[in-house]
Design an enzyme around this catalytic site. Structure first.
Site, PDB file in Angstrom:
ATOM      1  N   GLU A 212       0.804  -1.224   0.000  1.00  0.00           N
ATOM      2  CA  GLU A 212       0.000   0.000   0.000  1.00  0.00           C
ATOM      3  C   GLU A 212       0.841   1.280   0.000  1.00  0.00           C
ATOM      4  O   GLU A 212       0.892   2.006   1.012  1.00  0.00           O
ATOM      5  CB  GLU A 212      -0.950   0.003   1.201  1.00  0.00           C
ATOM      6  CG  GLU A 212      -1.932  -1.146   1.189  1.00  0.00           C
ATOM      7  CD  GLU A 212      -2.985  -1.039   2.289  1.00  0.00           C
ATOM      8  OE1 GLU A 212      -2.881  -0.160   3.158  1.00  0.00           O
ATOM      9  OE2 GLU A 212      -3.934  -1.838   2.260  1.00  0.00           O
TER      10      GLU A 212
ATOM     11  N   GLU B 145      -5.846  -8.259   0.533  1.00  0.00           N
ATOM     12  CA  GLU B 145      -6.452  -7.941   1.827  1.00  0.00           C
ATOM     13  C   GLU B 145      -7.918  -7.611   1.613  1.00  0.00           C
ATOM     14  O   GLU B 145      -8.263  -6.901   0.666  1.00  0.00           O
ATOM     15  CB  GLU B 145      -5.807  -6.718   2.502  1.00  0.00           C
ATOM     16  CG  GLU B 145      -4.464  -6.966   3.120  1.00  0.00           C
ATOM     17  CD  GLU B 145      -3.884  -5.729   3.813  1.00  0.00           C
ATOM     18  OE1 GLU B 145      -4.655  -4.857   4.266  1.00  0.00           O
ATOM     19  OE2 GLU B 145      -2.654  -5.637   3.875  1.00  0.00           O
TER      20      GLU B 145
HETATM   21  C1  FCB Z   1      -4.562  -2.020   5.494  1.00  0.00           C
HETATM   22  C2  FCB Z   1      -3.200  -2.438   6.002  1.00  0.00           C
HETATM   23  C3  FCB Z   1      -3.249  -3.496   7.062  1.00  0.00           C
HETATM   24  C4  FCB Z   1      -4.403  -3.275   8.024  1.00  0.00           C
HETATM   25  C5  FCB Z   1      -5.685  -3.093   7.277  1.00  0.00           C
HETATM   26  C6  FCB Z   1      -6.901  -2.945   8.149  1.00  0.00           C
HETATM   27  O1  FCB Z   1      -4.489  -0.728   4.994  1.00  0.00           O
HETATM   28  O2  FCB Z   1      -2.407  -2.931   4.953  1.00  0.00           O
HETATM   29  O3  FCB Z   1      -2.012  -3.520   7.722  1.00  0.00           O
HETATM   30  O4  FCB Z   1      -4.132  -2.212   8.837  1.00  0.00           O
HETATM   31  O5  FCB Z   1      -5.576  -1.987   6.430  1.00  0.00           O
END
Ligand code: FCB
Length: 442
Positions: free
Chosen positions: A167, A353
């Site tokens: 990210e 994610e």
């Molecule tokens: C993302 C991050 C991860 C976690 C989630 C909820 O942005 O990569 O580490 O904090 O959000």
């Protein structure tokens, strides 16, 4: 109910993810301090004054944690290496104990039949490099290439995949423009440079890893489904600016070798001289692209004075998670289709994610997180619809395995399939863990 494994094509990968600083316990094993330690030690930055010193003590309990990943039937485990643990000063001497830890961890995954999906940098920049300007400094990107090479040499023979940076939007914008993550700056010049140098660092890492003969290399960006807060042309323009900064900037650099005009309108005067010449490295070919997705965002024009980028988030009508994030699986479907259409084409995509925060508590030793099961189910269905529309989606990774240090939210936002009692550190699988186990058997 989660759609069963059989609802997906053979070979579709299911995984769960964590990151080093959020679970390991950064006080153990001889790492150097990271800029997240500094940020957390500064009053007012992290809820409850929390930090990652102990976290889930995964550094000592990793075997039990990998048993949990394997026990649910996941194929893949996405984890990260802490730069400050491996190179306490950010460059130069390696902390052998740190590298040995990751070596054991990867062996532990392989022994359990899990595919190790490695992220090199999930945000804990060595404080020694932060002292030299951190990602504002071009040299950090070059040092990151060296770190990538050190990790690649040691772990590359056994890992399934590698992504250099998690990210880049959070690591640059949230940390340098909004000041909500480390290093906690609100500085447009620092932001512009961090955005560019993170991409440069990504390219350097890919070059180093390819130089070692390693494959299955990718990138991981986060996206929000952006919607204008109302039907006015001003809201449309504001939404387009947020979309360009958050959703287009990094993917457009990686796959098109350019920055969007809407972003250059704000950051161009602050970019380092000669930035255009870095695109060939930034655009090094990738084998897959990872998407982190949580929510949609409604955007309104910011009230005057309208300095760039001139927008603000507005509340929306959808049901929300414990962090107030709207639950919007349709946004994931739309983004998958858009990213494949506009940027990545036939390149395999992965959800790296996806998950939700909920006020999870243990009642009689159990955590019934039905909302989380519904969240994952709805997003997995969105994946299926996108695949039916032709998106080459190759896997889905749930965030996260263990309740953990959720950055500025401290230990108060629980996102995970396994409950952690932060006093006793006891792990208790939630109902969502059992739901994944059932779905992955089917
Ligand atoms: C993302 C991050 C991860 C976690 C989630 C909820 O942005 O990569 O580490 O904090 O959000």
């Amino acid at each position: 109910m989660l759609p069963p494994r059989s609802a997906f094509p053979p070979g579709f990968l299911f995984g769960t993810a964590t990151s080093a600083y959020q679970i390991e316990g950064h006080a153990a094993g001889g790492p150097g301090p990271s800029h997240w330690d500094t940020f957390a030690a500064t009053p007012g930055n992290v809820r409850g004054g929390a930090n990652g010193a102990r976290a889930c003590d995964h550094y000592h309990r990793w075997a039990e944690d990998l048993d949990l990943v394997a026990g649910a039937g996941f194929d893949l485990y996405r984890f990260s290496t802490s730069w400050a643990r491996v190179m306490p000063e950010g460059s130069g001497p390696v902390n052998a104990e740190g590298l040995d830890f990751y070596d054991r961890l990867v062996d532990g995954m392989c022994a359990r039949g899990l595919k190790p999906a490695l992220t090199l940098y999930h945000w804990e920049l060595p404080a020694a490099l932060a002292d030299l300007g951190g990602w504002r400094n071009r040299d950090t990107a070059l040092r990151f290439g060296d770190f990538a090479e050190a990790i690649g040499r040691r772990l590359g023979d056994r890992v399934h995949s590698i992504a250099p940076i998690n990210e880049p939007w959070c690591a640059s914008w949230l940390g340098h423009f909004e000041g909500l993550h480390a290093p906690g700056l609100r500085d447009i010049r620092a932001t512009a440079r961090a955005m560019h140098h993170l991409l440069l660092g990504h390219g350097r890492a890919i070059e180093a890893l390819r130089g070692l003969g390693l494959g299955n290399l990718g990138a991981v960006c986060n996206f929000e489904h952006v919607l204008p807060a109302d039907e006015s042309p001003e809201a449309a323009a504001a939404a387009a600016r947020h979309d360009a900064i958050m959703n287009r900037f990094f993917v457009e650099a990686l796959f098109r070798g350019r920055y969007p005009e809407e972003v250059l309108a704000g950051i161009a005067p602050h970019l380092p001289p000669g930035w255009e010449a870095d695109f060939p490295g930034i655009q090094a070919p990738l084998d897959w692209f990872g998407i982190n997705y949580y929510t949609c965002k409604r955007i309104a024009p910011a009230p005057a004075p309208a300095l760039w980028p001139g927008y603000a988030a507005a509340p929306g009508p959808l049901p929300k998670t414990a962090l107030g994030w709207e639950i919007c699986p349709e946004g994931l479907e739309a983004l998958l289709i858009r990213i494949a259409r506009d940027y990545t084409g036939a390149l395999p995509l992965l959800i790296t994610e996806n998950g939700m925060a909920a006020p999870d508590t243990l009642v009689d030793g159990a955590c019934e997180d039905a909302e989380r099961i519904a969240y994952h189910a709805a997003h997995l269905e969105a994946c299926r619809r996108a695949m039916a529309a032709g998106v080459p989606l190759a896997g889905y990774t749930a965030w996260s395995l263990l309740d953990n240090f959720e950055w500025a939210e401290g230990y108060e936002a629980r996102f995970c399939l396994v409950h952690v009692d932060f006093e006793s550190l006891q792990r208790t699988p939630k109902a969502s863990y059992a739901a994944f186990k059932r779905a992955l058997e089917g």
